[in-house]
Scaffold this active site. Structure first.
Site, PDB file in Angstrom:
ATOM      1  N   HIS A 139       0.837  -1.203   0.000  1.00  0.00           N
ATOM      2  CA  HIS A 139       0.000   0.000   0.000  1.00  0.00           C
ATOM      3  C   HIS A 139       0.871   1.253   0.000  1.00  0.00           C
ATOM      4  O   HIS A 139       0.636   2.185  -0.782  1.00  0.00           O
ATOM      5  CB  HIS A 139      -0.904  -0.039   1.237  1.00  0.00           C
ATOM      6  CG  HIS A 139      -1.787   1.151   1.416  1.00  0.00           C
ATOM      7  ND1 HIS A 139      -3.148   1.118   1.168  1.00  0.00           N
ATOM      8  CD2 HIS A 139      -1.523   2.423   1.829  1.00  0.00           C
ATOM      9  CE1 HIS A 139      -3.669   2.297   1.414  1.00  0.00           C
ATOM     10  NE2 HIS A 139      -2.707   3.111   1.827  1.00  0.00           N
ATOM     11  N   GLU A 140       1.878   1.281   0.862  1.00  0.00           N
ATOM     12  CA  GLU A 140       2.746   2.457   0.954  1.00  0.00           C
ATOM     13  C   GLU A 140       3.635   2.607  -0.278  1.00  0.00           C
ATOM     14  O   GLU A 140       3.846   3.717  -0.775  1.00  0.00           O
ATOM     15  CB  GLU A 140       3.608   2.371   2.217  1.00  0.00           C
ATOM     16  CG  GLU A 140       2.840   2.568   3.507  1.00  0.00           C
ATOM     17  CD  GLU A 140       2.159   3.931   3.581  1.00  0.00           C
ATOM     18  OE1 GLU A 140       2.713   4.910   3.035  1.00  0.00           O
ATOM     19  OE2 GLU A 140       1.074   4.015   4.174  1.00  0.00           O
ATOM     20  N   HIS A 167       1.838   4.350  -3.077  1.00  0.00           N
ATOM     21  CA  HIS A 167       1.817   5.811  -2.961  1.00  0.00           C
ATOM     22  C   HIS A 167       3.103   6.411  -3.540  1.00  0.00           C
ATOM     23  O   HIS A 167       3.062   7.352  -4.335  1.00  0.00           O
ATOM     24  CB  HIS A 167       1.700   6.228  -1.492  1.00  0.00           C
ATOM     25  CG  HIS A 167       0.352   6.016  -0.885  1.00  0.00           C
ATOM     26  ND1 HIS A 167      -0.801   6.531  -1.433  1.00  0.00           N
ATOM     27  CD2 HIS A 167      -0.029   5.371   0.244  1.00  0.00           C
ATOM     28  CE1 HIS A 167      -1.833   6.199  -0.680  1.00  0.00           C
ATOM     29  NE2 HIS A 167      -1.391   5.489   0.344  1.00  0.00           N
TER      30      HIS A 167
END
Length: 214
Positions: free
Chosen positions: A23-24, A27
């Site tokens: 998820h990170e 980004h």
């Protein structure tokens, strides 16, 4: 703890690492595509989970909460981004894309794992792990989509407001980020959690019905 419990816990931790760390990275990767190399220069696009794991937020808290009641709440080390560069190269649309990148990653993992379970692509010994991957990423994708600071949905909404020239409202909205952790804890420990998590649990129940009837 029995061997089964230990095995389940290890599986859960591995799935959490893939889901939260990925998820990170998403980004940071999308930010890089919009000309911001902050995360890349700090080696935060690395697949090495040790560069992203927050022991408390990535492993301990989500594992305990998931086992306690099926609610998933956790975090990895936030990937650094430079909003100025992203906005310069991609406008507010670029910031919306960066904000939603982690959600898209979790949604894709959720969909792919569900399909693999539905069409029986998964060996029996991996069914439990893939189901965890499906359920955890469903929870992460929907929960992070909520427009509650500091969740990703709130960041995307703030930039949508700016697109429509509601800058004052967006500024006030983004100031709530400083109280974000308190807001999330209050949501989780109060009756509001039943409303917030109802769509998630309803989708999980529907998915279980579909998988059991195939």
């Amino acid at each position: 703890m029995s061997n089964l419990d230990i095995s389940s816990l290890i599986t859960l931790v591995l799935v959490l690492i893939v889901s939260v760390v990925g998820h990170e990275i998403a980004h940071g990767f999308v930010a890089f595509k919009f000309g911001d190399d902050t995360a890349k220069s700090q080696n935060r696009l690395s697949l090495n989970p040790l560069r992203h794991i927050d022991l408390l937020g990535t492993i301990i808290v989500p594992s305990l909460m998931f086992y306690a009641g099926g609610i998933l709440f956790g975090w990895a080390k936030p990937v650094p981004i430079n909003p100025y560069l992203i906005t310069k190269n991609g406008g507010y649309f670029g910031m919306i894309c960066v904000s939603l990148a982690g959600i898209v990653f979790n949604a894709l993992l959720c969909i792919l794992s569900f399909i693999s379970l539905y069409i029986n692509l998964v060996p029996n010994e991996l069914v439990r792990a893939i189901y965890m991957l499906f359920s955890i990423n469903l929870i992460l994708a929907i929960f992070n989509l909520y427009p509650v600071p500091p969740l990703d949905g709130s960041k995307a909404l703030a930039y949508i407001l700016r697109i429509f020239k509601f800058d004052n409202i967006a500024n006030l909205y983004q100031k709530l980020n400083r109280y974000g952790f308190i807001i999330l804890i209050l949501i989780i420990i109060t009756p509001a959690s039943k409303v917030i998590f109802m769509p998630i649990f309803s989708l999980l129940e529907l998915a279980n019905e579909i998988l059991s009837s195939r």
